[in-house]
Write an enzyme that holds these catalytic residues in place. Sequence first.
Site, PDB file in Angstrom:
ATOM      1  CE  LYS A   1      64.733  60.371  18.266  1.00 14.66           C
ATOM      2  NZ  LYS A   1      64.363  61.190  19.406  1.00 14.66           N
TER       3      LYS A   1
ATOM      4  CG  HIS B   1      57.046  59.976  22.056  1.00 15.70           C
ATOM      5  ND1 HIS B   1      56.031  60.009  21.349  1.00 15.70           N
ATOM      6  CD2 HIS B   1      57.983  60.568  21.854  1.00 15.70           C
ATOM      7  CE1 HIS B   1      56.215  60.920  20.198  1.00 15.70           C
ATOM      8  NE2 HIS B   1      57.363  61.231  20.488  1.00 15.70           N
TER       9      HIS B   1
ATOM     10  CD  GLU C   1      62.190  63.142  25.048  1.00 18.12           C
ATOM     11  OE1 GLU C   1      61.760  62.357  23.999  1.00 18.12           O
ATOM     12  OE2 GLU C   1      62.776  62.708  26.026  1.00 18.12           O
TER      13      GLU C   1
HETATM   14  N1  PLP Z   1      61.366  61.591  21.712  1.00 17.41           N
HETATM   15  C1  PLP Z   1      61.533  60.327  21.360  1.00 17.41           C
HETATM   16  C2  PLP Z   1      62.281  59.554  22.344  1.00 17.41           C
HETATM   17  C3  PLP Z   1      61.321  60.031  20.197  1.00 17.41           C
HETATM   18  O1  PLP Z   1      61.434  58.663  19.702  1.00 17.41           O
HETATM   19  C4  PLP Z   1      60.799  60.779  19.031  1.00 17.41           C
HETATM   20  C5  PLP Z   1      60.455  60.526  17.750  1.00 17.41           C
HETATM   21  O2  PLP Z   1      60.671  59.266  17.284  1.00 17.41           O
HETATM   22  C6  PLP Z   1      60.496  61.842  19.695  1.00 17.41           C
HETATM   23  C7  PLP Z   1      60.863  62.570  20.750  1.00 17.41           C
HETATM   24  C8  PLP Z   1      59.984  63.180  18.619  1.00 17.41           C
HETATM   25  O3  PLP Z   1      58.533  62.904  18.151  1.00 17.41           O
HETATM   26  P1  PLP Z   1      57.689  64.065  17.475  1.00 17.41           P
HETATM   27  O4  PLP Z   1      58.437  64.144  16.448  1.00 17.41           O
HETATM   28  O5  PLP Z   1      56.366  63.347  17.385  1.00 17.41           O
HETATM   29  O6  PLP Z   1      57.503  65.310  18.388  1.00 17.41           O
END
Ligand code: PLP
Length: 457
Positions: A68, A196, A274
């Site tokens: 994402k 998270h 993640e």
């Molecule tokens: N995992 C989930 C479910 C998320 O919603 C997000 C970010 O919105 C991430 C991982 C990635 O987070 P980050 O970019 O802070 O590592």
Amino acid sequence: MSGLETSELKLTPLEDDVSLHDMLEARIQEMRTDEKDAFYVVDLGDIVRKHLRWLGTLPRVRPFYAIKCNSTQTIVHTLATLGAGFDCASKAEIALVQSLGVSADRIIYANPCKQASHVRYAAEHGVNLMTFDNDAELHKAARINPNAKMVLRIVTDDSKSICRFSMKFGASLKASRHLLETARNLGVDVVGVSFHVGSGCQDAQTYAQSIADARVLFNIAAEMGFNMNLLDIGGGFPGSDTNAKLTFDEIAAVVNPALDLYFPKGCGVNIIAEPGRYYVTSAFTLAVNIIAKKTFSKASANGGEEPVHMYYVNDGVYGSFNCILFDHVQPDPIVYKHVEPEEPVFESSLWGPTCDGLDRVVERMQLPELHVGDWLLFRNMGAYTMAAASNFNGFPKPPLHYVIRNADWIAIHELHRSLSEMRTCGGEDEVAVPLSCGLESCEPGFTPPSAASGVNV
Ligand code: PLP
């Protein structure tokens, strides 16, 4: 999955002694005087070095890149070649990752609230690992995917993070117990726990507390007859050490001992994360051009008048700088021209190209006087920028120019070759190969390439 080819990825290979500055200069020189569109330069080697740093710093944790954050095909392809897994949040993200040859077992569908048709798509494409934090999701899984392997997302105390998620996602301890009972009654398999801590986490203890909370859930689940074997420690890792209050190493210094305490080696629990921004932030530099300028006067402190400049640039809040609204970023431009140290600076603001008054990139800052046609650079623009950019008012998203240095190119291929050899020797399928294995436990003799110098985080 095959390796990378420069032609396939439209990469520009660079000699090892060519700097990013040289690359930007060459690109700027290439443009005709009136065609000064904004553009990105993407140093793919930075992603490779991040990956090697991950493997060395969190050796027990297999990264599943959260696409994402930046779903450009070259980035996803590179990480797939390096052996990463993927966190997908929708049908389209799953389709993108699978179109690049990633097997279903390297994907976690990490969206706790999913549309039923997307769950069906995932099931039809072999993606069974999914997060949840509510009853409805368990009923969906029971109805749509008999092979579902559910991962319970628990709530965290994200009060010390810049982007918070706990008001939207995560089950409390009490709710988790109820959810496990529902899963048992429905015959749905719950295989693990995820969390998270929020993006831009400023207190590493939040990870330690969440790992401890996950342990409690594992114990409760075991008493209820579940055999959990997956811990997912989510994202929140910074994308650059230069603008993070808490560095990746500081987080790792807390996470590693917490994992060893609550989920010791040999306990039979696989650990994944993640990371999103961690991988991509520092690889992307955005160059924007000043397309218009206005100057007015304001009263100065000494009773006279002083100029205030408004600069209009060709990317804004409806484009890459949506990160100001969605990701709490405060952009920090670098003036891309020679400025004498004694040149005066003036109060200035930066505005995007659209007709909307909201489209302001920097409200107030001190800059030397600039002119239409001058360039400004923004570093650390890889995460949550182009992913949510629009074409509002007909302004295109800036094109991406990928570059890679020879040493980084060799590192990608060495790592890919090592992974392929391991799979061949062990007869293992891709998912069975823990990414951390060269550093931790699997085949003796496997040594991942050491991180090239100049890690940009
Ligand atoms: N995992 C989930 C479910 C998320 O919603 C997000 C970010 O919105 C991430 C991982 C990635 O987070 P980050 O970019 O802070 O590592």
